[in-house]
Design a protein around this motif. Structure first.
Motif, PDB file in Angstrom:
ATOM      1  N   ASN A  83       5.918   0.905   6.381  1.00 18.17           N
ATOM      2  CA  ASN A  83       5.332   0.052   5.359  1.00 18.17           C
ATOM      3  C   ASN A  83       3.851   0.412   5.321  1.00 18.17           C
ATOM      4  N   TRP A  84       3.324   0.790   4.162  1.00 17.33           N
ATOM      5  CA  TRP A  84       1.974   1.324   4.090  1.00 17.33           C
ATOM      6  C   TRP A  84       1.230   0.813   2.857  1.00 17.33           C
ATOM      7  N   SER A  85      -0.058   1.071   2.869  1.00 17.77           N
ATOM      8  CA  SER A  85      -0.890   0.849   1.680  1.00 17.77           C
ATOM      9  C   SER A  85      -1.874   2.011   1.593  1.00 17.77           C
ATOM     10  N   ILE A 121      10.981   3.733   9.329  1.00 18.43           N
ATOM     11  CA  ILE A 121      10.640   2.969   8.132  1.00 18.43           C
ATOM     12  C   ILE A 121       9.168   2.607   8.227  1.00 18.43           C
ATOM     13  N   GLY A 144      11.068   7.193  -0.637  1.00 20.95           N
ATOM     14  CA  GLY A 144      10.221   6.019  -0.678  1.00 20.95           C
ATOM     15  C   GLY A 144      10.080   5.368  -2.032  1.00 20.95           C
ATOM     16  N   ASN A 175       0.665  -0.519  -2.470  1.00 23.35           N
ATOM     17  CA  ASN A 175       1.590  -0.645  -1.338  1.00 23.35           C
ATOM     18  C   ASN A 175       2.845   0.173  -1.589  1.00 23.35           C
ATOM     19  N   ILE A 189       6.686   1.815   0.636  1.00 23.24           N
ATOM     20  CA  ILE A 189       7.519   1.942   1.833  1.00 23.24           C
ATOM     21  C   ILE A 189       8.137   3.333   1.833  1.00 23.24           C
ATOM     22  N   THR A 190       8.175   3.938   2.998  1.00 20.57           N
ATOM     23  CA  THR A 190       8.715   5.282   3.148  1.00 20.57           C
ATOM     24  C   THR A 190       9.746   5.289   4.278  1.00 20.57           C
ATOM     25  N   THR A 236      -1.187   2.670   7.655  1.00 24.74           N
ATOM     26  CA  THR A 236       0.141   2.223   8.072  1.00 24.74           C
ATOM     27  C   THR A 236       0.067   0.742   8.427  1.00 24.74           C
TER      28      THR A 236
END
Length: 139
Positions: free
Chosen positions: A80-82, A78, A122, A105, A107-108, A67
């Motif tokens: 933002n992840w990788s 919201i 996402g 990368n 986003i969910t 995360t």
């Protein structure tokens, strides 16, 4: 529900993406869960999504999600992840698995009700994924 409670539920729920961690899924997802990502043909219900996760974990058995940030807007979380993983089995974008290392990368957006995720939507950077797998060649 307070923002810190939403964040806690979201963090625990997102652990489902990590390979070999399906315990979080049933605990933090509603039976009425719907999931849609930009590369899906249609929305998935809870069981269809769980099956999809199993396939993903088979193809990428060391998948690890990180995360990057979590925000709250209009009671939606919201994230933002990788994630990093190794493509070990199967075929994706017409490319066979050859132990390609990936770092993607995305986003969910999560909607939470009664301490459970009821909706997950996402976007995954599939263009980068296609490059990293070798489906698209740079000229």
């Amino acid at each position: 529900m307070k923002n810190q409670e939403l964040v806690k539920i979201a963090k625990n729920y997102m652990k489902i993406w990590n390979a070999k961690n399906s315990i979080s899924f049933r605990k933090y997802s509603s039976e009425k869960l719907t999931v849609y990502y930009s590369h899906f043909e249609k929305k998935l219900n809870r069981e269809n999504f769980f099956e999809s996760l199993k396939i993903t974990h088979k193809m990428f058995p060391d998948l690890k999600m990180k995360t990057k940030s979590i925000d709250i807007a209009d009671k939606k979380v919201i994230i933002n992840w990788s994630y990093t993983a190794t493509f070990t089995t199967g075929k994706m974008f017409g490319v066979k698995a050859k132990h390609q290392k990936i770092n993607i990368n995305g986003i969910t957006f999560l909607e939470i009700s009664d301490d459970k995720v009821v909706k997950e939507t996402g976007i995954v950077d599939n263009l980068t994924l296609a490059f990293q797998l070798g489906a698209i060649k740079a000229e």
